[in-house]
Write a protein that holds these residues in place. Structure first.
Motif, PDB file in Angstrom:
ATOM      1  N   GLU A  86       0.795  -1.225   0.000  1.00  0.00           N
ATOM      2  CA  GLU A  86       0.000   0.000   0.000  1.00  0.00           C
ATOM      3  C   GLU A  86       0.833   1.283   0.000  1.00  0.00           C
ATOM      4  N   ARG A  87       1.921   1.305   0.729  1.00  0.00           N
ATOM      5  CA  ARG A  87       2.737   2.525   0.842  1.00  0.00           C
ATOM      6  C   ARG A  87       4.020   2.462   0.025  1.00  0.00           C
ATOM      7  N   TRP A  88       4.123   1.485  -0.840  1.00  0.00           N
ATOM      8  CA  TRP A  88       5.336   1.322  -1.638  1.00  0.00           C
ATOM      9  C   TRP A  88       5.341   2.287  -2.818  1.00  0.00           C
ATOM     10  N   PRO A  89       6.544   2.601  -3.329  1.00  0.00           N
ATOM     11  CA  PRO A  89       6.623   3.373  -4.575  1.00  0.00           C
ATOM     12  C   PRO A  89       5.948   2.591  -5.716  1.00  0.00           C
ATOM     13  N   ASP A  90       5.416   3.325  -6.680  1.00  0.00           N
ATOM     14  CA  ASP A  90       4.661   2.698  -7.776  1.00  0.00           C
ATOM     15  C   ASP A  90       5.456   1.625  -8.515  1.00  0.00           C
ATOM     16  N   GLU A  91       6.759   1.863  -8.768  1.00  0.00           N
ATOM     17  CA  GLU A  91       7.536   0.866  -9.514  1.00  0.00           C
ATOM     18  C   GLU A  91       7.605  -0.465  -8.758  1.00  0.00           C
ATOM     19  N   TRP A  92       7.653  -0.412  -7.420  1.00  0.00           N
ATOM     20  CA  TRP A  92       7.679  -1.645  -6.633  1.00  0.00           C
ATOM     21  C   TRP A  92       6.306  -2.311  -6.598  1.00  0.00           C
ATOM     22  N   LYS A  93       5.242  -1.508  -6.586  1.00  0.00           N
ATOM     23  CA  LYS A  93       3.889  -2.077  -6.616  1.00  0.00           C
ATOM     24  C   LYS A  93       3.672  -2.886  -7.888  1.00  0.00           C
ATOM     25  N   VAL A  94       4.106  -2.338  -9.020  1.00  0.00           N
ATOM     26  CA  VAL A  94       3.962  -3.027 -10.307  1.00  0.00           C
ATOM     27  C   VAL A  94       4.784  -4.312 -10.303  1.00  0.00           C
ATOM     28  N   TYR A  95       5.993  -4.244  -9.810  1.00  0.00           N
ATOM     29  CA  TYR A  95       6.890  -5.398  -9.723  1.00  0.00           C
ATOM     30  C   TYR A  95       6.261  -6.500  -8.864  1.00  0.00           C
ATOM     31  N   TYR A  96       5.767  -6.094  -7.702  1.00  0.00           N
ATOM     32  CA  TYR A  96       5.138  -7.009  -6.746  1.00  0.00           C
ATOM     33  C   TYR A  96       3.917  -7.696  -7.376  1.00  0.00           C
ATOM     34  N   GLU A  97       3.058  -6.919  -8.010  1.00  0.00           N
ATOM     35  CA  GLU A  97       1.861  -7.488  -8.640  1.00  0.00           C
ATOM     36  C   GLU A  97       2.238  -8.475  -9.742  1.00  0.00           C
ATOM     37  N   SER A  98       3.265  -8.150 -10.510  1.00  0.00           N
ATOM     38  CA  SER A  98       3.717  -9.041 -11.576  1.00  0.00           C
ATOM     39  C   SER A  98       4.183 -10.381 -11.008  1.00  0.00           C
TER      40      SER A  98
END
Length: 193
Positions: A86-98
């Motif tokens: 939830e509080r991660w930078p957007d690039e890490w959110k995308v990486y995590y979801e992938s």
């Protein structure tokens, strides 16, 4: 069930990596991939388990997903709580979801959003209890979040056979030097790990 391996290590900020463009990140990722492949091969690992935290866990998950066609191994992402990113930078959110979308299994240990550091301790203990060994990127001279996993693993090893394997900064440096010699390149290594 076959061998189940937990993998963890530092978060990016703990080792001075501020972005996915850090010049030494490709070497770190290759070292994680090389060590992970060797451990999987040596121990006959069937499952690799991560909690999906930023840094080494996601890099190891990515490495495993890249090797899946060559290895008969599955990836499980056991998130500590709902909305971990939830509080991660957007690039890490995308990486995590992938990574989560391509994993063979995903679940959440604590069936609620973050509300206490106890959820992180519970995640460490749960993952260690469900696995046969731990591969961790850690250096005793650089304390950080992996120490909590190591503590849980050492506690389990007191009463049950449990492997604790390390990927050390020295191994990463050796790989950087080997590649430099192999490619006859000068690699700036002032930042270190």
């Amino acid at each position: 069930m076959g061998y189940v391996l937990a993998v963890t290590g530092y978060k990016p900020h703990e080792i001075g990596i501020q972005s996915n463009n850090h010049p030494q990140l490709p070497f770190l990722k290759r070292a994680v991939k090389k060590k992970l492949a060797a451990v999987i091969d040596d121990l006959g690992v069937e499952w690799v388990v991560v909690s999906g935290q930023m840094g080494v866990e996601l890099w190891a998950a990515e490495a495993l997903l890249d090797m899946k066609s060559d290895l008969n191994v599955k990836l499980a992402v056991l998130k500590p709580f709902y909305h971990q990113d939830e509080r991660w930078p957007d690039e890490w959110k995308v990486y995590y979801e992938s990574v989560c979308q391509r994993a063979d299994y995903t679940d959440t240990i604590s069936k609620r959003p973050y509300d206490s550091p106890a959820q992180l301790r519970m995640k460490n203990e749960f993952i260690i209890e469900k696995t046969d060994g731990l591969l961790v990127l850690y250096d005793e001279w650089t304390p950080g979040s992996p120490s909590y996993y190591i503590e849980a693993a050492e506690k389990k090893a007191e009463y049950k056979m449990y492997d604790i394997m390390y990927l050390t900064p020295d191994e990463i440096q050796d790989m950087i030097h080997e590649e430099a010699e192999h490619h006859h390149e000068e690699i700036d290594n002032e930042d270190g790990f």
